[in-house]
Design a protein around this motif. Structure first.
Motif, PDB file in Angstrom:
ATOM      1  N   GLU A  99      -9.386   6.050   0.112  1.00  0.00           N
ATOM      2  CA  GLU A  99      -9.420   5.704  -1.311  1.00  0.00           C
ATOM      3  C   GLU A  99      -8.458   6.539  -2.139  1.00  0.00           C
ATOM      4  OE1 GLU A  99     -13.310   5.845  -2.903  1.00  0.00           O
ATOM      5  OE2 GLU A  99     -13.997   4.048  -1.844  1.00  0.00           O
ATOM      6  N   ARG A 100      -8.184   7.759  -1.703  1.00  0.00           N
ATOM      7  CA  ARG A 100      -7.317   8.633  -2.490  1.00  0.00           C
ATOM      8  C   ARG A 100      -6.472   9.481  -1.557  1.00  0.00           C
ATOM      9  NH1 ARG A 100      -7.068  13.758  -3.696  1.00  0.00           N
ATOM     10  NH2 ARG A 100      -8.986  14.144  -2.528  1.00  0.00           N
ATOM     11  N   LEU A 101      -5.201   9.543  -1.857  1.00  0.00           N
ATOM     12  CA  LEU A 101      -4.265  10.358  -1.077  1.00  0.00           C
ATOM     13  C   LEU A 101      -3.568  11.329  -2.022  1.00  0.00           C
ATOM     14  CD1 LEU A 101      -2.536   7.891   1.403  1.00  0.00           C
ATOM     15  CD2 LEU A 101      -3.801   9.926   2.006  1.00  0.00           C
ATOM     16  N   SER A 102      -3.639  12.599  -1.695  1.00  0.00           N
ATOM     17  CA  SER A 102      -2.898  13.610  -2.438  1.00  0.00           C
ATOM     18  C   SER A 102      -1.971  14.320  -1.464  1.00  0.00           C
ATOM     19  CB  SER A 102      -3.852  14.595  -3.118  1.00  0.00           C
ATOM     20  OG  SER A 102      -4.534  15.371  -2.160  1.00  0.00           O
ATOM     21  N   ILE A 103      -1.308  15.336  -1.959  1.00  0.00           N
ATOM     22  CA  ILE A 103      -0.383  16.070  -1.112  1.00  0.00           C
ATOM     23  C   ILE A 103      -1.126  17.027  -0.197  1.00  0.00           C
ATOM     24  CG2 ILE A 103      -0.009  18.053  -2.602  1.00  0.00           C
ATOM     25  CD1 ILE A 103       2.678  16.010  -0.766  1.00  0.00           C
ATOM     26  N   ARG A 104      -2.434  17.211  -0.437  1.00  0.00           N
ATOM     27  CA  ARG A 104      -3.188  18.196   0.333  1.00  0.00           C
ATOM     28  C   ARG A 104      -4.324  17.598   1.147  1.00  0.00           C
ATOM     29  NH1 ARG A 104      -7.520  21.381   0.656  1.00  0.00           N
ATOM     30  NH2 ARG A 104      -8.612  20.083  -0.841  1.00  0.00           N
ATOM     31  N   ASN A 161       4.648   7.691   6.887  1.00  0.00           N
ATOM     32  CA  ASN A 161       3.876   6.511   6.487  1.00  0.00           C
ATOM     33  C   ASN A 161       2.696   6.290   7.427  1.00  0.00           C
ATOM     34  OD1 ASN A 161       3.191   4.324   4.916  1.00  0.00           O
ATOM     35  ND2 ASN A 161       4.565   2.904   5.976  1.00  0.00           N
ATOM     36  N   ALA A 162       1.978   7.384   7.717  1.00  0.00           N
ATOM     37  CA  ALA A 162       0.853   7.289   8.650  1.00  0.00           C
ATOM     38  C   ALA A 162      -0.307   6.512   8.048  1.00  0.00           C
ATOM     39  CB  ALA A 162       0.398   8.689   9.057  1.00  0.00           C
ATOM     40  N   MET A 163      -0.518   6.622   6.780  1.00  0.00           N
ATOM     41  CA  MET A 163      -1.604   5.886   6.126  1.00  0.00           C
ATOM     42  C   MET A 163      -1.303   5.773   4.646  1.00  0.00           C
ATOM     43  SD  MET A 163      -4.625   8.709   6.178  1.00  0.00           S
ATOM     44  CE  MET A 163      -4.262  10.459   6.012  1.00  0.00           C
ATOM     45  N   ASN A 164      -1.924   4.787   4.026  1.00  0.00           N
ATOM     46  CA  ASN A 164      -1.767   4.533   2.607  1.00  0.00           C
ATOM     47  C   ASN A 164      -3.132   4.269   2.000  1.00  0.00           C
ATOM     48  OD1 ASN A 164       1.153   4.649   2.424  1.00  0.00           O
ATOM     49  ND2 ASN A 164       1.175   2.711   3.532  1.00  0.00           N
ATOM     50  N   THR A 165      -3.154   4.243   0.705  1.00  0.00           N
ATOM     51  CA  THR A 165      -4.405   3.946   0.025  1.00  0.00           C
ATOM     52  C   THR A 165      -4.874   2.534   0.368  1.00  0.00           C
ATOM     53  OG1 THR A 165      -3.719   5.388  -1.787  1.00  0.00           O
ATOM     54  CG2 THR A 165      -5.522   3.876  -2.233  1.00  0.00           C
ATOM     55  N   GLY A 166      -6.143   2.418   0.739  1.00  0.00           N
ATOM     56  CA  GLY A 166      -6.718   1.132   1.117  1.00  0.00           C
ATOM     57  C   GLY A 166      -6.740   0.877   2.606  1.00  0.00           C
ATOM     58  N   ASP A 167      -6.082   1.719   3.402  1.00  0.00           N
ATOM     59  CA  ASP A 167      -6.091   1.539   4.856  1.00  0.00           C
ATOM     60  C   ASP A 167      -7.424   2.009   5.432  1.00  0.00           C
ATOM     61  OD1 ASP A 167      -3.565   0.630   4.626  1.00  0.00           O
ATOM     62  OD2 ASP A 167      -2.588   2.356   5.554  1.00  0.00           O
ATOM     63  N   VAL A 168      -7.840   1.322   6.514  1.00  0.00           N
ATOM     64  CA  VAL A 168      -9.009   1.756   7.286  1.00  0.00           C
ATOM     65  C   VAL A 168      -8.499   2.654   8.400  1.00  0.00           C
ATOM     66  CG1 VAL A 168     -10.979   1.029   8.677  1.00  0.00           C
ATOM     67  CG2 VAL A 168     -10.252  -0.354   6.726  1.00  0.00           C
ATOM     68  N   VAL A 169      -8.908   3.907   8.373  1.00  0.00           N
ATOM     69  CA  VAL A 169      -8.361   4.902   9.288  1.00  0.00           C
ATOM     70  C   VAL A 169      -9.493   5.748   9.847  1.00  0.00           C
ATOM     71  CG1 VAL A 169      -6.114   5.037   8.122  1.00  0.00           C
ATOM     72  CG2 VAL A 169      -7.985   6.505   7.374  1.00  0.00           C
ATOM     73  N   THR A 170      -9.137   6.439  10.940  1.00  0.00           N
ATOM     74  CA  THR A 170      -9.988   7.492  11.482  1.00  0.00           C
ATOM     75  C   THR A 170      -9.200   8.782  11.388  1.00  0.00           C
ATOM     76  OG1 THR A 170     -11.135   5.988  12.988  1.00  0.00           O
ATOM     77  CG2 THR A 170     -11.206   8.337  13.507  1.00  0.00           C
ATOM     78  N   SER A 214      -6.780  19.871   9.017  1.00  0.00           N
ATOM     79  CA  SER A 214      -7.741  19.568  10.081  1.00  0.00           C
ATOM     80  C   SER A 214      -7.460  18.235  10.749  1.00  0.00           C
ATOM     81  CB  SER A 214      -9.162  19.573   9.509  1.00  0.00           C
ATOM     82  OG  SER A 214      -9.308  18.563   8.535  1.00  0.00           O
ATOM     83  N   VAL A 215      -6.344  17.611  10.421  1.00  0.00           N
ATOM     84  CA  VAL A 215      -6.006  16.300  10.978  1.00  0.00           C
ATOM     85  C   VAL A 215      -5.081  16.500  12.174  1.00  0.00           C
ATOM     86  CG1 VAL A 215      -4.902  14.094  10.546  1.00  0.00           C
ATOM     87  CG2 VAL A 215      -6.296  15.162   8.758  1.00  0.00           C
ATOM     88  N   ASP A 216      -5.557  16.127  13.355  1.00  0.00           N
ATOM     89  CA  ASP A 216      -4.722  16.152  14.563  1.00  0.00           C
ATOM     90  C   ASP A 216      -4.174  14.757  14.873  1.00  0.00           C
ATOM     91  OD1 ASP A 216      -5.184  18.846  14.918  1.00  0.00           O
ATOM     92  OD2 ASP A 216      -7.010  18.505  16.067  1.00  0.00           O
ATOM     93  N   THR A 217      -4.991  13.753  14.592  1.00  0.00           N
ATOM     94  CA  THR A 217      -4.611  12.374  14.907  1.00  0.00           C
ATOM     95  C   THR A 217      -5.026  11.480  13.744  1.00  0.00           C
ATOM     96  OG1 THR A 217      -4.979  12.782  17.256  1.00  0.00           O
ATOM     97  CG2 THR A 217      -4.819  10.486  16.555  1.00  0.00           C
ATOM     98  N   VAL A 218      -4.164  10.555  13.412  1.00  0.00           N
ATOM     99  CA  VAL A 218      -4.463   9.547  12.411  1.00  0.00           C
ATOM    100  C   VAL A 218      -4.517   8.198  13.103  1.00  0.00           C
ATOM    101  CG1 VAL A 218      -3.717   8.415  10.293  1.00  0.00           C
ATOM    102  CG2 VAL A 218      -3.362  10.877  10.585  1.00  0.00           C
ATOM    103  N   SER A 219      -5.685   7.569  13.084  1.00  0.00           N
ATOM    104  CA  SER A 219      -5.856   6.241  13.685  1.00  0.00           C
ATOM    105  C   SER A 219      -5.920   5.233  12.553  1.00  0.00           C
ATOM    106  CB  SER A 219      -7.140   6.182  14.529  1.00  0.00           C
ATOM    107  OG  SER A 219      -7.107   7.156  15.557  1.00  0.00           O
ATOM    108  N   ASN A 220      -4.875   4.423  12.461  1.00  0.00           N
ATOM    109  CA  ASN A 220      -4.771   3.449  11.381  1.00  0.00           C
ATOM    110  C   ASN A 220      -5.020   2.058  11.955  1.00  0.00           C
ATOM    111  OD1 ASN A 220      -4.014   1.835   9.171  1.00  0.00           O
ATOM    112  ND2 ASN A 220      -2.581   3.402   8.471  1.00  0.00           N
ATOM    113  N   TYR A 221      -6.019   1.384  11.403  1.00  0.00           N
ATOM    114  CA  TYR A 221      -6.393   0.056  11.886  1.00  0.00           C
ATOM    115  C   TYR A 221      -5.703  -1.053  11.106  1.00  0.00           C
ATOM    116  CZ  TYR A 221     -10.164   2.782  13.991  1.00  0.00           C
ATOM    117  OH  TYR A 221     -10.882   3.720  14.699  1.00  0.00           O
ATOM    118  N   ALA A 278       0.826  -1.202   0.000  1.00  0.00           N
ATOM    119  CA  ALA A 278       0.000   0.000   0.000  1.00  0.00           C
ATOM    120  C   ALA A 278       0.863   1.256   0.000  1.00  0.00           C
ATOM    121  CB  ALA A 278      -0.930  -0.009   1.214  1.00  0.00           C
ATOM    122  N   ARG A 279       1.978   1.227   0.720  1.00  0.00           N
ATOM    123  CA  ARG A 279       2.866   2.391   0.738  1.00  0.00           C
ATOM    124  C   ARG A 279       3.463   2.629  -0.647  1.00  0.00           C
ATOM    125  NH1 ARG A 279       5.555   5.861   3.746  1.00  0.00           N
ATOM    126  NH2 ARG A 279       7.740   6.361   3.329  1.00  0.00           N
ATOM    127  N   ALA A 280       3.840   1.543  -1.346  1.00  0.00           N
ATOM    128  CA  ALA A 280       4.387   1.698  -2.692  1.00  0.00           C
ATOM    129  C   ALA A 280       3.335   2.285  -3.630  1.00  0.00           C
ATOM    130  CB  ALA A 280       4.875   0.352  -3.214  1.00  0.00           C
TER     131      ALA A 280
END
Length: 784
Positions: A588-593, A570-579, A611-618, A502-504
């Protein structure tokens, strides 16, 4: 006329040496100097001198009384004005007067020559040798007949070969039709040229050894044979465009009847003008009179002009309809506009062309036909090659590039990119070819000196910059296609390297977007620098503008900076379930912004990184299913734990979920003594992202195990209180036993059915009135 003033100039010059009239020499010399200084009058003087030399016999001299004064001649161009200072209207008037004078003079000379020919004076010298003229005419006629007989025989012998080449051209498929047509026409043209050359050689041999004096070639026969070679080669070029007998050897897409019509018209016009100007006029000039030959040439050009103009006007609507139909098939807007405009104006352009040829033949009869013929031939060759290249490029543009199935599977977007970039590049090349054709045609007619322009620094610089820009754009597009295809190769799980992480996927997608922006920016700057624009101020202005945007769009800058660090960590990648930002779902989509989140309900959320203070990656390394199961207070805790472990063994044996378990079951123990249950917590370690599916499967197995072991899972209970009377006793409760009532009702219905009596209505628990109360069963709050 100027040639009448020449004796006056001579008289004034000779009188200047007489001492009795010294004052007359100065005006005469000054006037002559002014006349020679002006380009228009000087050219006019030269032409009049040549005309005087041709029309004046030896010993004859113009009379001084017939000449106008030199001051009147010089009035056409004032001596105090340079040629470029004369107004356009005056120059046009002088040119029109000159052309009218030429036409009138030539017709006068023609009439005089014809009069002198048929009514010669007694002192005019010996007349025409009729016997010699008749013999020369007969010999010339025999040469003409023999040459054309040889030519038609050779054409007849080449007919099967032309037919076979035409059939080969028509047998091609749609993809190679144009290339095969061009090849067939080129082969047929080569054969046609060989036939013309052989007929020319045969005519020379017949004229030299079979007609007239053996071993010598007469001047008249040589004139005809040279004209035959030139004219038939021109007709061969016309047959390349309008082949009337062979459909497969016709470059222009017309019907056989249309091709026959245009071929016959052009061949007739070419033969009439060619043989008249190249054979008849020189023979008349040599044997009779130059004035007569010049007049006959004027008549030939006038008749050709009238014939050509009538044919153009007759076919105006037909050609316009064909050009408009061609415009509808054009793929480029400029081509459509140009074809529609040409359809409206083509007859005017054709008539203007014939008029220019006529005027040039009148004003410059000695070199008009060769120069016009050379310019026309160059125009036809240039336009033909341009149309040929444009047609080939148009066919290539309309042809879709198809890759192999294996390459399409590995690089799914490569075929789309190639079909987008290559046709665009070919359209640019086609536009450049069109510009080059226009410049070469203008150069052929002397309107624009292409060689002189290219010899200048501006010309060489323009061509060099154009080539450099094309190379830069081609290199940039090639680099983008190669790098983008390499990224797709890495992202495609079917390329042999396996499923990328997912990171790649995230980093490669971001790199592809950054690469596109960088390539576009660098290419634009290099192109601007190449065409001579100083990009230093542009870069400085872009820096200042970026700084201003940074101050005015701090939120955007914060989004980008936070996004960069999120990707670096590497806090999150495409396809990760996050809060993220209070929203839980799949990234589903990650951009630079920003990040795009799809929640469980299917709603798509765009969360900016500011607006992101915390990234919860499951989905990092592993997941845990934490389950709490409540049992009744009367149940044994150890038995319940044993059943939980048995349920885990059942889960481990499952084909669907067994491979997702990473560790044995962890029983945390009793975590709460709740109001109606004893809660036991267990932890199941799973592969990342599978904790929810494993938890659902484990809950099902726990329920089955508890039911089989008779372990009660508590659920809410309701206690009914009927109250007490004054003595402390409870009033009797009217309890109906549903099952017993059902049995009594069934027994009564059977008895009534046997006796034939109607059974009273019985309200069952399954009756709809017991499931949903009606309005009469609900108390009105206002009545209380």
């Amino acid at each position: 006329m100027l040639f009448c003033a020449l004796p006056a100039f001579a008289q004034q010059s000779s009188s200047a040496v007489e001492p009795s009239q010294p004052e007359q020499s100065v005006p005469a010399y000054a006037t002559l100097a002014d006349l020679l200084e002006n380009e228009t009058s000087r050219q006019r003087l030269i032409e009049e001198l040549r005309s005087l030399a041709e029309t004046t016999t030896p010993g004859e001299q113009a009379l001084p009384a017939e000449a106008p004064s030199a001051e009147a001649v010089a009035d056409q161009a004032p001596s105090n004005q340079r040629p470029e200072q004369v107004s356009l209207a005056r120059r046009l008037a002088v040119m029109t007067s000159s052309i009218a004078g030429d036409i009138g003079g030539q017709f006068s000379a023609l009439a005089g020559a014809l009069g002198g020919l048929f009514a010669p004076q007694a002192d005019a010298g010996p007349g025409i040798d009729t016997a010699a003229a008749l013999s020369a005419a007969v010999n010339l006629g025999l040469v003409i007949v023999a040459t054309f007989v040889v030519f038609f025989i050779l054409r007849r012998l080449g007919h099967p070969l032309f037919s076979r080449i035409s059939q080969w051209s028509q047998a091609s498929n749609e993809r190679s039709a144009l290339l095969r047509l061009v090849g067939a026409v080129a082969i047929a043209a080569l054969i046609d040229i060989i036939v013309v050359a052989l007929a020319y050689v045969g005519g020379n041999l017949i004229a030299t050894f079979a007609i007239g004096d053996s071993g010598s070639l007469s001047t008249q026969a040589s004139l005809f044979l040279n004209a035959f070679l030139i004219i038939e080669l021109v007709k061969a070029a016309i047959r390349m465009l309008f082949s009337s007998h062979y459909d497969g050897l016709r470059l222009l897409p017309t019907t056989a009847d249309e091709a026959k019509h245009w071929n016959r018209w052009l061949a007739t016009l070419t033969g009439f003008v060619g043989y008249g100007m190249l054979v008849l006029v020189p023979i008349v000039n040599f044997n009779l009179s130059p004035a007569l030959g010049q007049g006959i040439g004027l008549v030939i050009m006038l008749l050709a002009f009238v014939y050509a103009t009538l044919m153009v006007l007759k076919n105006r609507a037909k050609v316009r309809a064909a050009l408009e139909a061609k415009a509808e098939q054009a793929t480029m807007s400029p081509s459509r506009v140009a074809l529609r405009l040409l359809g409206k104006l083509w007859h005017l352009l054709a008539i203007a062309y014939f008029l220019v040829v006529l005027l040039v033949s009148i004003v410059r009869p000695e070199d008009a036909l060769p120069s016009v013929a050379a310019a026309t031939l160059q125009t036809l060759i240039i336009a033909g090659l341009g149309l040929l290249l444009s047609g080939v490029l148009t066919q290539l543009i309309g042809r879709r590039i198809t890759l192999s199935d294996d390459l399409r599977r590995k690089l799914p977007k490569l075929e789309t990119r190639l079909n987008a970039y290559i046709p665009t590049f070919l359209k640019v090349i086609r536009a450049i070819i069109l510009i080059a054709v226009i410049m070469l045609v203008l150069n052929a007619w002397g309107v624009f000196d292409l060689v002189a322009w290219y010899a200048t620094d501006a010309g060489r610089g323009t061509i060099g910059k154009l080539i450099d820009v094309i190379i830069i754009l081609v290199v940039a597009c090639t680099l983008w296609i190669a790098l983008a295809s390499l990224i797709e190769h890495r992202l495609n799980p079917e390329t042999g390297t396996g499923e990328p992480t997912a990171r790649a996927k995230t980093l490669l997608s971001l790199f592809r977007n950054a690469l596109a922006i960088a390539l576009i920016t660098l290419t634009a700057m290099i192109v601007l620098a190449e065409i001579g624009i100083n990009i230093g101020p542009l870069i400085a202005g872009a820096g200042v503008l970026g700084l201003a945007i940074g101050f005015g769009a701090q939120k955007l800058v914060q989004d980008i900076i936070t996004g960069v660090f999120i990707q670096v960590e590497n806090a999150m990648n495409t396809g990760d379930v996050v809060t993220v930002g209070g929203v839980t779902g799949t990234a589903e989509r990650l951009s630079i912004r920003s990040v795009g989140i799809r929640d469980l309900a299917g709603t798509y959320h765009i969360v900016p990184f500011s607006s992101v203070d915390t990234v919860s990656n499951y989905m990092r390394e592993f997941g845990n299913h934490v389950g709490e199961y409540g049992i009744a207070y009367r149940e044994s805790i150890d038995d319940a734990i044993a059943q939980l472990e048995l349920a885990f063994e059942d889960l481990k044996a499952s084909e669907e979920h067994g491979h997702k378990l990473l560790a044995p079951l962890t029983v945390a123990g009793v975590v709460a003594l709740a109001d109606s249950s004893v809660n036991i917590r267990v932890v199941i370690k799973t592969t990342p992202g599978d904790q929810w599916g494993v938890g659902r499967a484990y809950n099902r197995l726990v329920k089955l195990r508890f039911d089989a072991a008779g372990i009660e899972i508590p659920f809410p209970h309701t206690t009914l209180y009927f109250g007490e009377d004054k003595d402390g006793g409870a009033p009797p409760a009217n309890i109906r036993l549903v099952e017993e009532r059902h049995q009594a009702v069934d027994t009564r219905q059977e008895a009534d059915a046997s006796s034939g009596a109607a059974a009273p209505p019985v309200y069952r628990v399954s009756d709809p009135s017991h499931r949903k109360p009606d309005s009469d069963d609900v108390d009105d709050p206002q009545e209380r």
